[in-house]
Design a protein around this motif. Sequence first.
Motif, PDB file in Angstrom:
ATOM      1  N   SER A 335       0.826  -1.210   0.000  1.00  0.00           N
ATOM      2  CA  SER A 335       0.000   0.000   0.000  1.00  0.00           C
ATOM      3  C   SER A 335       0.859   1.259   0.000  1.00  0.00           C
ATOM      4  O   SER A 335       0.508   2.267  -0.612  1.00  0.00           O
ATOM      5  CB  SER A 335      -0.928  -0.007   1.219  1.00  0.00           C
ATOM      6  OG  SER A 335      -1.760  -1.145   1.209  1.00  0.00           O
ATOM      7  N   PHE A 336       2.006   1.216   0.677  1.00  0.00           N
ATOM      8  CA  PHE A 336       2.909   2.362   0.679  1.00  0.00           C
ATOM      9  C   PHE A 336       3.433   2.656  -0.729  1.00  0.00           C
ATOM     10  O   PHE A 336       3.571   3.813  -1.131  1.00  0.00           O
ATOM     11  CB  PHE A 336       4.079   2.091   1.629  1.00  0.00           C
ATOM     12  CG  PHE A 336       5.146   3.139   1.607  1.00  0.00           C
ATOM     13  CD1 PHE A 336       4.944   4.372   2.215  1.00  0.00           C
ATOM     14  CD2 PHE A 336       6.360   2.912   0.989  1.00  0.00           C
ATOM     15  CE1 PHE A 336       5.919   5.349   2.192  1.00  0.00           C
ATOM     16  CE2 PHE A 336       7.356   3.875   0.964  1.00  0.00           C
ATOM     17  CZ  PHE A 336       7.132   5.097   1.570  1.00  0.00           C
ATOM     18  N   LEU A 337       3.700   1.600  -1.492  1.00  0.00           N
ATOM     19  CA  LEU A 337       4.189   1.770  -2.862  1.00  0.00           C
ATOM     20  C   LEU A 337       3.065   2.017  -3.859  1.00  0.00           C
ATOM     21  O   LEU A 337       3.342   2.220  -5.048  1.00  0.00           O
ATOM     22  CB  LEU A 337       4.982   0.526  -3.284  1.00  0.00           C
ATOM     23  CG  LEU A 337       6.260   0.232  -2.488  1.00  0.00           C
ATOM     24  CD1 LEU A 337       6.853  -1.094  -2.903  1.00  0.00           C
ATOM     25  CD2 LEU A 337       7.269   1.357  -2.669  1.00  0.00           C
ATOM     26  N   GLY A 338       1.822   1.995  -3.392  1.00  0.00           N
ATOM     27  CA  GLY A 338       0.700   2.208  -4.300  1.00  0.00           C
ATOM     28  C   GLY A 338       0.296   0.969  -5.069  1.00  0.00           C
ATOM     29  O   GLY A 338      -0.449   1.081  -6.051  1.00  0.00           O
ATOM     30  N   ALA A 355       3.350   9.776   3.115  1.00  0.00           N
ATOM     31  CA  ALA A 355       4.652  10.152   3.674  1.00  0.00           C
ATOM     32  C   ALA A 355       5.796   9.726   2.773  1.00  0.00           C
ATOM     33  O   ALA A 355       6.920   9.542   3.246  1.00  0.00           O
ATOM     34  CB  ALA A 355       4.815   9.537   5.062  1.00  0.00           C
ATOM     35  N   GLN A 356       5.557   9.560   1.482  1.00  0.00           N
ATOM     36  CA  GLN A 356       6.620   9.162   0.567  1.00  0.00           C
ATOM     37  C   GLN A 356       7.604  10.293   0.301  1.00  0.00           C
ATOM     38  O   GLN A 356       8.785  10.063   0.112  1.00  0.00           O
ATOM     39  CB  GLN A 356       6.016   8.679  -0.760  1.00  0.00           C
ATOM     40  CG  GLN A 356       5.332   7.329  -0.676  1.00  0.00           C
ATOM     41  CD  GLN A 356       4.848   6.867  -2.030  1.00  0.00           C
ATOM     42  OE1 GLN A 356       4.750   7.640  -2.975  1.00  0.00           O
ATOM     43  NE2 GLN A 356       4.512   5.592  -2.126  1.00  0.00           N
ATOM     44  N   ASN A 357       7.119  11.515   0.281  1.00  0.00           N
ATOM     45  CA  ASN A 357       7.963  12.664  -0.005  1.00  0.00           C
ATOM     46  C   ASN A 357       8.677  13.106   1.267  1.00  0.00           C
ATOM     47  O   ASN A 357       8.038  13.407   2.281  1.00  0.00           O
ATOM     48  CB  ASN A 357       7.107  13.802  -0.577  1.00  0.00           C
ATOM     49  CG  ASN A 357       7.957  14.907  -1.165  1.00  0.00           C
ATOM     50  OD1 ASN A 357       9.065  15.154  -0.723  1.00  0.00           O
ATOM     51  ND2 ASN A 357       7.423  15.570  -2.168  1.00  0.00           N
ATOM     52  N   ILE A 358       9.990  13.157   1.221  1.00  0.00           N
ATOM     53  CA  ILE A 358      10.758  13.526   2.409  1.00  0.00           C
ATOM     54  C   ILE A 358      10.477  14.964   2.826  1.00  0.00           C
ATOM     55  O   ILE A 358      10.508  15.299   4.018  1.00  0.00           O
ATOM     56  CB  ILE A 358      12.268  13.304   2.158  1.00  0.00           C
ATOM     57  CG1 ILE A 358      13.054  13.516   3.454  1.00  0.00           C
ATOM     58  CG2 ILE A 358      12.771  14.216   1.048  1.00  0.00           C
ATOM     59  CD1 ILE A 358      12.701  12.565   4.552  1.00  0.00           C
ATOM     60  N   TYR A 364       5.621  18.011   7.994  1.00  0.00           N
ATOM     61  CA  TYR A 364       4.475  17.466   8.734  1.00  0.00           C
ATOM     62  C   TYR A 364       4.860  16.078   9.279  1.00  0.00           C
ATOM     63  O   TYR A 364       4.422  15.049   8.750  1.00  0.00           O
ATOM     64  CB  TYR A 364       3.247  17.359   7.828  1.00  0.00           C
ATOM     65  CG  TYR A 364       3.012  18.587   6.985  1.00  0.00           C
ATOM     66  CD1 TYR A 364       2.577  19.778   7.559  1.00  0.00           C
ATOM     67  CD2 TYR A 364       3.230  18.567   5.606  1.00  0.00           C
ATOM     68  CE1 TYR A 364       2.370  20.914   6.797  1.00  0.00           C
ATOM     69  CE2 TYR A 364       3.024  19.690   4.826  1.00  0.00           C
ATOM     70  CZ  TYR A 364       2.595  20.862   5.426  1.00  0.00           C
ATOM     71  OH  TYR A 364       2.388  21.983   4.660  1.00  0.00           O
ATOM     72  N   PRO A 365       5.685  16.017  10.311  1.00  0.00           N
ATOM     73  CA  PRO A 365       6.198  14.714  10.788  1.00  0.00           C
ATOM     74  C   PRO A 365       5.118  13.795  11.344  1.00  0.00           C
ATOM     75  O   PRO A 365       5.346  12.582  11.424  1.00  0.00           O
ATOM     76  CB  PRO A 365       7.206  15.113  11.864  1.00  0.00           C
ATOM     77  CG  PRO A 365       6.806  16.496  12.297  1.00  0.00           C
ATOM     78  CD  PRO A 365       6.224  17.150  11.084  1.00  0.00           C
ATOM     79  N   TRP A 366       3.959  14.338  11.736  1.00  0.00           N
ATOM     80  CA  TRP A 366       2.925  13.477  12.292  1.00  0.00           C
ATOM     81  C   TRP A 366       2.302  12.560  11.233  1.00  0.00           C
ATOM     82  O   TRP A 366       1.559  11.643  11.578  1.00  0.00           O
ATOM     83  CB  TRP A 366       1.833  14.315  12.955  1.00  0.00           C
ATOM     84  CG  TRP A 366       1.208  15.341  12.053  1.00  0.00           C
ATOM     85  CD1 TRP A 366       0.128  15.174  11.237  1.00  0.00           C
ATOM     86  CD2 TRP A 366       1.625  16.698  11.887  1.00  0.00           C
ATOM     87  NE1 TRP A 366      -0.153  16.336  10.567  1.00  0.00           N
ATOM     88  CE2 TRP A 366       0.745  17.291  10.957  1.00  0.00           C
ATOM     89  CE3 TRP A 366       2.639  17.476  12.434  1.00  0.00           C
ATOM     90  CZ2 TRP A 366       0.865  18.623  10.552  1.00  0.00           C
ATOM     91  CZ3 TRP A 366       2.751  18.784  12.036  1.00  0.00           C
ATOM     92  CH2 TRP A 366       1.880  19.352  11.108  1.00  0.00           C
ATOM     93  N   LEU A 367       2.609  12.764   9.965  1.00  0.00           N
ATOM     94  CA  LEU A 367       2.078  11.884   8.927  1.00  0.00           C
ATOM     95  C   LEU A 367       2.711  10.493   8.977  1.00  0.00           C
ATOM     96  O   LEU A 367       2.190   9.556   8.352  1.00  0.00           O
ATOM     97  CB  LEU A 367       2.286  12.501   7.537  1.00  0.00           C
ATOM     98  CG  LEU A 367       1.506  13.793   7.255  1.00  0.00           C
ATOM     99  CD1 LEU A 367       1.810  14.289   5.851  1.00  0.00           C
ATOM    100  CD2 LEU A 367       0.008  13.565   7.420  1.00  0.00           C
TER     101      LEU A 367
END
Length: 395
Positions: A335-338, A355-358, A364-367
């Motif tokens: 799911s993280f990789l889509g 949260a893929q984009n650094i 927004y660290p809470w993501l």
Amino acid sequence: MTDATTNLKLPPSGAPLPHSVCVLPFSPTAPEALSEAQKKVYLAPQLTLMWWKFKRHRLALASGIFLLVLYASILICEFLAPYDYQSRHVDFIRSPPQRVHLFHEGTFVGPFVYGRKYELDMNALRRTYTEDRTRVEPIRFFCRGDPYMFWGLIKGDRHLFCPAEGGTLFLLGTDRLGRDMLSRMIYGARISLTIGLIGITVSFTLGIIIGGLAGYYGGTFDLVVQRVIEIIQSLPHIPLWLALSAIMPPSWSPIAVYFTITLILGLMDWTGLARAVRSKLLSLRENDYVVAAQLMGASTPRIVFRHLVPGFMSHLIASATITIPTMILGETALSFLGLGLRPPITSWGVMLNEAQNINVVVLYPWLVFPVVPVIVVILAFNFLGDGLRDAADPY
């Protein structure tokens, strides 16, 4: 001289025993020779002995209780979540977590949060949120809030805790659409935790049946099974997942995608267990009790599942507790990789997709909070597996 255990009169030490006297060695397992405390131990059933040994492993016991509570909570996640997982708050997009307070200006108020106000930062092109200390918003309990369909069947609007009337309650912040992260994590637990149980059912069914038959029969059947396992294990997982993801039509319902992903994870993970079962049965099938069962006319399934598989149940228990977190990690990674589950369905992996984009993580660290339950659940399963393995191992 009298022996207290047999109540027999014995000759002096060194004298030969008369032929009419037969002294039997003391047997600690003879029921008549045991005290009540000894009977409780020596005559206890296997499951009771396993439970006693498991309770001594405090970390495993705590992990088991934690997992039981967690799995029980997914039955009532609609009630536990303060918002519906699809509720949007357009005025609080990517709002940071709100802190819970008990005292306001030295006066005890109870659990509450301060109101929020935001300003547009035109230099950074983002919203800047600050606490409004003049707005005290008490947290309500057992209150009415967002309506929901309990398990898609029963209408309801009762929640364990809710924000104040006209207020907000974002304990873990919000995402890019203004949805409450805590509520989505609670709802996502239902998908991420159950996908491991269903996946392990598929994996264990295939692994025990195919591996058990290969180890029991051997020969050509075993040779074919081993070659099939080697082919499956040699396939690279990422390209295979990409292909399987492309095959699934986008018109499928979220439920269909969910069960398809579960089936894929189960089909990819049965090979390791099948090899372990096969190697164990190869060493056990020549035992005397197996030959006796064959001579008595027992069928192959009965010999395998009634006599052989229980002989290495400790290994199966350890494999199950390791495989379930592997399934959870697999769904999270897909799911993280889509490649796995897709919105509107939510899981911990779907939430981490944002949260893929650094750069987003830095701002927004809470993501990345959904990764915390993934880590905790995997550690709990590992500790539980260690305790169950030690408790089930007779050696």
